[in-house]
Design a protein around this motif. Structure first.
Motif, mmCIF file in Angstrom:
data_model
loop_
_atom_site.group_PDB
_atom_site.id
_atom_site.type_symbol
_atom_site.label_atom_id
_atom_site.label_comp_id
_atom_site.label_asym_id
_atom_site.label_seq_id
_atom_site.Cartn_x
_atom_site.Cartn_y
_atom_site.Cartn_z
ATOM 1 N N MET A 4 0.944 -1.064 -0.033
ATOM 2 C CA MET A 4 0.087 -0.044 -0.012
ATOM 3 C C MET A 4 0.798 1.207 -0.078
ATOM 4 N N ALA A 5 1.768 1.503 0.961
ATOM 5 C CA ALA A 5 2.672 2.332 1.270
ATOM 6 C C ALA A 5 3.561 2.548 -0.291
ATOM 7 N N MET A 6 3.874 1.632 -0.844
ATOM 8 C CA MET A 6 4.835 1.801 -2.118
ATOM 9 C C MET A 6 4.027 2.336 -3.262
ATOM 10 N N LEU A 7 2.811 1.784 -3.271
ATOM 11 C CA LEU A 7 1.662 2.393 -4.341
ATOM 12 C C LEU A 7 1.525 3.689 -4.247
ATOM 13 N N MET A 8 1.303 4.044 -2.836
ATOM 14 C CA MET A 8 1.282 5.630 -2.865
ATOM 15 C C MET A 8 2.203 6.238 -2.970
ATOM 16 N N VAL A 9 3.597 6.005 -2.661
ATOM 17 C CA VAL A 9 4.769 6.565 -2.714
ATOM 18 C C VAL A 9 5.091 6.850 -4.206
ATOM 19 N N THR A 10 4.816 5.805 -4.972
ATOM 20 C CA THR A 10 5.278 5.926 -6.443
ATOM 21 C C THR A 10 4.429 6.531 -7.207
ATOM 22 N N SER A 11 2.982 6.752 -6.747
ATOM 23 C CA SER A 11 2.107 7.387 -7.555
ATOM 24 C C SER A 11 2.018 8.961 -7.458
ATOM 25 N N PHE A 12 2.367 9.017 -5.861
ATOM 26 C CA PHE A 12 2.750 10.431 -5.503
ATOM 27 C C PHE A 12 3.859 11.251 -6.411
ATOM 28 N N LEU A 13 4.986 10.416 -6.614
ATOM 29 C CA LEU A 13 6.064 10.728 -7.404
ATOM 30 C C LEU A 13 5.796 10.896 -8.791
ATOM 31 N N VAL A 14 4.835 10.132 -9.294
ATOM 32 C CA VAL A 14 4.433 10.310 -10.656
ATOM 33 C C VAL A 14 3.660 11.501 -10.789
ATOM 34 N N ILE A 15 2.847 11.877 -9.895
ATOM 35 C CA ILE A 15 1.942 12.974 -10.092
ATOM 36 C C ILE A 15 2.840 14.191 -9.900
ATOM 37 N N LEU A 16 3.712 14.246 -9.025
ATOM 38 C CA LEU A 16 4.778 15.360 -8.768
ATOM 39 C C LEU A 16 5.354 15.427 -10.152
ATOM 40 N N GLY A 17 5.840 14.484 -10.855
ATOM 41 C CA GLY A 17 6.652 14.505 -12.143
ATOM 42 C C GLY A 17 5.931 15.186 -13.179
ATOM 43 N N ASN A 18 4.527 14.684 -13.248
ATOM 44 C CA ASN A 18 3.707 15.572 -14.186
ATOM 45 C C ASN A 18 3.703 16.841 -13.984
ATOM 46 N N LEU A 19 3.354 17.337 -12.582
ATOM 47 C CA LEU A 19 3.121 18.682 -12.324
ATOM 48 C C LEU A 19 4.322 19.576 -12.747
ATOM 49 N N ILE A 20 5.552 18.972 -12.440
ATOM 50 C CA ILE A 20 6.684 19.600 -12.748
ATOM 51 C C ILE A 20 6.894 19.831 -14.311
ATOM 52 N N ALA A 21 6.574 18.627 -15.022
ATOM 53 C CA ALA A 21 6.637 18.699 -16.432
ATOM 54 C C ALA A 21 5.630 19.898 -16.764
ATOM 55 N N ASP A 22 4.277 19.981 -16.319
ATOM 56 C CA ASP A 22 3.393 20.993 -17.071
ATOM 57 C C ASP A 22 3.818 22.490 -16.713
ATOM 58 N N ILE A 23 4.465 22.403 -15.625
ATOM 59 C CA ILE A 23 4.948 23.759 -15.045
ATOM 60 C C ILE A 23 6.055 24.327 -16.218
ATOM 61 N N ALA A 24 7.118 23.295 -16.439
ATOM 62 C CA ALA A 24 8.063 23.445 -17.203
ATOM 63 C C ALA A 24 7.534 23.957 -18.771
ATOM 64 N N LEU A 25 6.603 23.109 -19.301
ATOM 65 C CA LEU A 25 5.954 23.450 -20.413
ATOM 66 C C LEU A 25 5.332 24.650 -20.541
ATOM 67 N N SER A 26 4.677 25.122 -19.532
ATOM 68 C CA SER A 26 3.972 26.541 -19.458
ATOM 69 C C SER A 26 4.893 27.560 -19.330
ATOM 70 N N ILE A 27 6.143 27.260 -18.946
ATOM 71 C CA ILE A 27 7.344 28.399 -18.785
ATOM 72 C C ILE A 27 7.576 28.486 -20.496
ATOM 73 N N ILE A 28 7.694 27.380 -21.037
ATOM 74 C CA ILE A 28 8.185 27.612 -22.369
ATOM 75 C C ILE A 28 7.052 28.237 -23.437
ATOM 76 N N ASP A 29 5.869 27.754 -23.192
ATOM 77 C CA ASP A 29 4.992 28.400 -24.228
ATOM 78 C C ASP A 29 3.775 28.737 -23.047
#
Lengths: 319, 302
Positions: A288-313
């Motif tokens: 359970m904890a591993m599922l939560m940790v990995t998905s949290f990191l994935v969501i965080l990664g997507n967030l960073i990606a989106d912010i980076a993209l919004s700065i570019i464009d």
């Protein structure tokens, strides 16, 4: 940077995180025998004992109460104890993070460098034999199961040639351990994990370069007589950095999945191995904890990606 | 020639391909045939399918027949073209039967993925508003797990069978299709022929199924092909990690499950099934690439 967008994008994480936790929690209820399977399947445990365990863990309460209790504990950092050995789940996971980060980081670095070179050469010599081989090679790399590629690498380089150790993250004998020894153990799994990533990065860099070299400002830079190397560094590369962060952020799910398989094949004591072992032994708090940790990191990664993209464009807006 | 191209370029989007131009199918086929790797992929897929269908005829041995005397026979030994495994079972016969499992799961999972993804994508795009928001957030939630984690948890909690594995793979793979279909349909639904259909009094269901779906078919077909590749890979991962179809039956991934233990004695046990998986996945990827070029004339063909 558009702070309005960033704040809204962060707030949007919340419903997704709640959904992720509900989905994860519900999946655990699917487990045969439920949370107490370990005890119900043991002939030495009586029905009263199981009732007592259920009461002690609060499993007799309604589902939504159980979920809320669990969610509150997760948020406060109390991730429970492993069913196997009773160790603190958070400690177990934290202990495994360095090994996985080392593996994923090395693989990602290799992939970005190789992908950059292959992609750039392919773009500058578009439709050449090299380009053709590189694009076909990328598709082949994406089609090879990572675990099988790992097996083949072990067979050829460890079993036949004896160049690399066949597994583990360091030598067991004293006197052989150390930085070089760890590096020696890291090379093969990192290269195996890097294969799929390199394919993705070379595709990305190829199309990114193709787009950039046909832009007006690059032609202008060439026209005013700047040397090609300078045009590449000053004009083309500078614009490629943020997409790089974005792509790395979006690549996290693939990276985690690949790391799990690679760790399993090479006996690398990282988070993926922890998760696999926990699944085998029905160690639900860890799963359970591993599922939560990995998905949290994935969501965080997507967030960073989106912010980076919004700065570019800056045209990218919340919708 | 140029005139024909131009007509399909402007009208290709607006008329269901198969009904409108009898010549269009031929054009698609011609464009596909130009893609040599895609043709090679198609041939390999056909051969693998025939081998799976005729496994009972082609297999020289019973794939489950254990034979302690014939253990670890290398490939090309007498009576065993691809050798035998640690229990003396014939590798070729096992490979043929395992192909049945892998290909069935690959195709069936693709079907689940496409139906689920298209349904969610179409409904999301067509109704918009809160329906769209809710469905897209659900898509985000599913995309937040590394797929392999989700696959393994589900696979280890249900009794593994061809049906359960195919449902699990489908349930963890529909998100991309849903997004493709949604964005495709968001563009399509603003076009005149949809307005025309609505003006003629067509129901929501009819517009979705008869107007939007046929016109949005091309990317779905491509996604479906690439999805078979992903599904075969996914199945091989869960089987390799021991959560797939249980022994003595095996898929290609399952055959690799304990191959690592016999490296020094029988490397072919690790090599052969992996080649089968890679060939199969690669072929579907090539065909998917070829179909993308063939179905979308506006994209440049290499």
């Amino acid at each position: 940077m558009n702070w309005n967008y960033v704040v809204r994008r962060v707030l949007m994480m919340i419903p997704v995180l709640i959904g992720v936790s509900i989905l994860g929690f519900s999946m655990m209820q699917l487990a045969p025998g439920g949370f107490t399977a370990l005890y119900t399947l043991n002939p030495n445990t009586s029905a009263e004992d199981i009732e007592r365990i259920k009461r002690a863990w609060g499993l007799d309460r309604p589902m939504h109460v159980q979920y809320l209790t669990w969610a509150r504990r997760m948020l406060t950092g109390d991730w429970g104890n492993s069913f196997r050995g009773g160790a603190n789940v958070r400690d177990l996971i934290v202990e495994r993070i360095p090994a996985t980060v080392q593996l994923m980081g090395t693989a990602l670095a290799i992939a970005i460098i190789l992908g950059f070179v292959i992609g750039a050469l392919g773009a500058y010599r578009q439709y050449s034999i090299f380009d053709y081989l590189a694009t076909t090679g990328a598709l082949i790399a994406l089609s090879i199961p990572t675990f099988w590629f790992g097996l083949m690498v072990i067979y050829i380089f460890a079993e036949r040639l004896g160049w690399i150790p066949s597994g583990g993250s360091e030598s067991l004998r004293a006197g052989e351990t150390g930085f070089l020894d760890r590096l020696h153990h890291l090379v093969a799994p990192a290269l195996v994990l890097a294969l799929v990533l390199t394919a993705q990065w070379s595709r990305y860099f190829r199309s990114a370069f193709l787009e950039v070299i046909h832009q007006d400002y690059i032609r202008t830079a060439h026209a005013k007589g700047l040397p090609s190397g300078l045009v590449l560094r000053r004009h083309a590369l500078r614009n490629a950095l943020l997409p790089l962060i974005a792509l790395a952020g979006m690549q996290l799910p693939v990276l985690f999945g690949g790391a799990l398989v690679t760790e399993s094949v090479f006996g690398w004591a990282g988070m993926g191995r922890l998760f696999l072992d926990a699944l085998t032994f029905r160690d639900f708090p860890v799963v359970m904890a591993m599922l939560m940790v990995t998905s949290f990191l994935v969501i965080l990664g997507n967030l960073i990606a989106d912010i980076a993209l919004s700065i570019i464009d800056p045209r990218i807006r919340f919708n | 020639m140029a005139e024909v191209e131009a007509r399909t370029n402007t009208l290709g989007r607006m008329i269901a391909p198969t009904e409108a131009y009898p010549g269009l199918m031929r054009q698609i086929l011609r464009r596909f045939m130009r893609h040599r790797l895609a043709v090679a992929g198609a041939i390999i897929i056909i051969v693998q399918f025939l081998a799976a269908i005729f496994a009972p005829v082609l297999a020289t041995h019973d794939p489950l027949q254990v034979n302690p005397i014939e253990r670890f026979k290398p490939p090309l030994s007498e009576g065993h073209l691809l050798g035998t495994d640690e229990l003396g079972r014939d590798v070729l016969s096992r490979l043929l039967y395992a192909g049945r499992v892998s290909l069935t799961v690959g195709f069936a999972a693709m079907f689940v993925t496409i139906v689920l993804g298209s349904l969610i994508g179409v409904v999301s795009a067509y109704y918009g508003g809160w329906v769209d928001t809710v469905l897209m957030r659900i898509t985000d939630i599913f995309l937040s797990f590394p797929t392999i984690y989700l696959l393994l948890v589900l696979a280890s909690f249900v009794r593994p069978s061809v049906i359960s594995i195919m449902l699990i793979i489908g349930a963890t793979a529909w998100m991309e299709v849903a997004r493709i279909v949604r964005s495709q349909f968001l563009t399509l639904k603003t076009l005149d022929f949809v307005t025309a259909a609505r003006a003629l009094g067509a129901s929501d269901g009819r517009i979705m199924l008869r107007e939007l779906l046929p016109n949005g078919m091309a990317p779905i077909i491509v996604a479906a092909t690439l999805n078979v590749a992903t599904a075969i890979l996914a199945e091989s991962y869960i089987s390799f990690l021991g959560a797939g179809i249980q022994p003595p039956n095996a898929s290609w991934g399952g055959m690799l499950n304990n191959a690592q233990d016999f490296f020094s004695r029988a490397p072919w046990l690790a090599i052969i099934p992996g080649v089968a998986i890679t060939l199969s996945v690669l072929s579907f990827n090539f065909v998917g690439d070829g179909l993308r070029d063939a179905l979308d004339p506006r994209q440049r063909i290499r």
